[in-house]
Design an enzyme around this catalytic site. Structure first.
Site, mmCIF file in Angstrom:
data_model
loop_
_atom_site.group_PDB
_atom_site.id
_atom_site.type_symbol
_atom_site.label_atom_id
_atom_site.label_comp_id
_atom_site.label_asym_id
_atom_site.label_seq_id
_atom_site.Cartn_x
_atom_site.Cartn_y
_atom_site.Cartn_z
ATOM 1 C CE1 TYR A 177 -9.053 -16.858 -29.395
ATOM 2 C CE2 TYR A 177 -7.963 -18.989 -29.218
ATOM 3 C CZ TYR A 177 -8.013 -17.704 -28.946
ATOM 4 O OH TYR A 177 -7.133 -17.023 -28.332
ATOM 5 C CB CYS A 178 -11.815 -23.942 -28.003
ATOM 6 S SG CYS A 178 -13.034 -24.522 -29.097
ATOM 7 N NE ARG A 179 -8.203 -27.879 -24.848
ATOM 8 C CZ ARG A 179 -8.799 -28.481 -24.035
ATOM 9 N NH1 ARG A 179 -9.777 -29.469 -24.495
ATOM 10 N NH2 ARG A 179 -8.768 -28.334 -22.783
#
Lengths: 220, 220
Positions: A177-179
């Site tokens: 996952y990221c932002r």
DNA sequence: GCAACATTCTATCACTCCATTGAATGTGGG
DNA sequence: CCCACATTCAATGGAGTGATAGAATGTTGC
């Protein structure tokens, strides 16, 4: 004698503050962690002066606050619900705007060779974590990870992906996952890891959405 | 190669569509019931031409759709969630924008002689209805009432308030509602009924919010 | 096909918004 | 107290937005 129109006009000012791609990018970045003007300008590829002006529009709209820390101004979101607000805006746009659907389709197909990049939903992820058969990978920069991340996530910023492969377990499926939904970092990570033979999928949301939903987060 | 910026820019277009008091007023009116351009122009005190232009901006943003019915164009919201979106925008604005708080304060104090006009929350209303000791009063125009209203509500448009008093029970507390939190109709009704000696309070939300929350509604 | 009606389109003007530039302000270190 | 640095302010030109009036389009009823 306040008319209803005054209230709606003021509400409209807040909506207008959301009405710029650059400002939405600033807000998305601020949802990860508070940051200085210079940092924010770097993250969004804006000039410092321009970023400062946009930040002040957001401030006038009550969406961010700023306080000085030495020579720097540290901006932060005023309210957790701003993440939900943008999320809802996104849902409405994706459902009802053909152009949006097209762009989202492109975004997800981007560089993809098949339909295998299906994203993991929040409930799927929670189930997988509970069963203990998925490993969480946070591919954001170390600074954002430090400010807050999902419990038990491993941090490998995309730039250092190949150098830190030994942190990844080999017996579990990896979920990156990221932002947020429109952040490309986890996409890139998934593609590169797949080429290396890893079993990996992308979480369809990001850290801010997780936090805004009231789910537990860890910092430092 | 779709950049994240394209997605955010498109999202921003939708936000910009919300960035006008007149368009918010149109959306609030459409949340009551689908309506023709002329009707909408009347409700919002806009010229027909101007209303038409704003409606088309909303249409380009995917927030409303239109279909012809004889000589008229009937506009309607594309999505129930638009009501939630504006509601969330309202919450964020009220919490974080001093100007908004001031206006809301004025709006509620308007013509009030004391603090007794405290609004009824959704949970209070549900509890009162369950106990059976409150009567629901819908003070919107008959046409909007017909398109949908809260279960068991009595419809007395404010203009006809004094002429239809015999529809109101005298042994129950009356809770009046109208189009939404910023709709003045229920305010006016509460003040006039209080002067006549009724025990009456205002529901802090309106029909659209009730419906968007997935609570039961009745039509016709 | 024409008249009446509802809506949309077009052109215009005033106004606001955006990015850039360079000057001004505020802060910490010597 | 002065310098270096981070940020904000002020001014500019160009693009977009909003309201208005009047022309154009599409629909119904005759």
């Amino acid at each position: 004698m306040t008319s209803q129109q005054d209230l709606l006009d003021t509400l409209a000012q807040v909506a207008r503050a959301l009405g710029s791609g650059h400002r939405l990018a600033l807000l998305e970045r601020l949802a990860q962690a508070p940051a200085s003007v210079e940092t924010l300008a770097g993250s969004t590829r804006l000039s410092v002066g321009n970023a400062s002006q946009h930040l002040q529009q957001l401030r006038r709209a009550g969406l961010v606050t700023a306080n000085r820390s030495g020579k720097q101004m540290i901006y932060r979101l005023t309210d957790e619900r701003i993440v939900s607000l943008i999320g809802l805006l996104r849902q409405v746009a994706e459902t009802n705007l053909a152009e949006m659907e097209r762009l989202v389709g492109q975004f997800f197909a981007d560089g993809d060779s098949g339909g295998a990049l299906e994203a993991v939903s929040r409930s799927d992820l929670l189930a997988g974590l509970k069963r203990g058969d998925v490993a969480l990978l946070d591919v954001r920069p170390a600074e954002e990870f430090a400010a807050g991340h999902l419990p038990a996530a491993i941090n490998i910023p995309v730039e250092q992906l190949e150098q830190m492969l030994d942190l990844l377990p080999e017996d579990k499926e990896i979920v990156a996952y990221c932002r947020g939904p429109y952040c490309a970092l986890s996409h890139e990570a998934v593609q590169r890891l797949r080429q290396l033979g890893y079993r990996v999928r992308r979480f369809e949301e990001g850290y801010p959405e997780w936090k805004a939903a009231g789910l537990p987060v860890t910092s430092a």
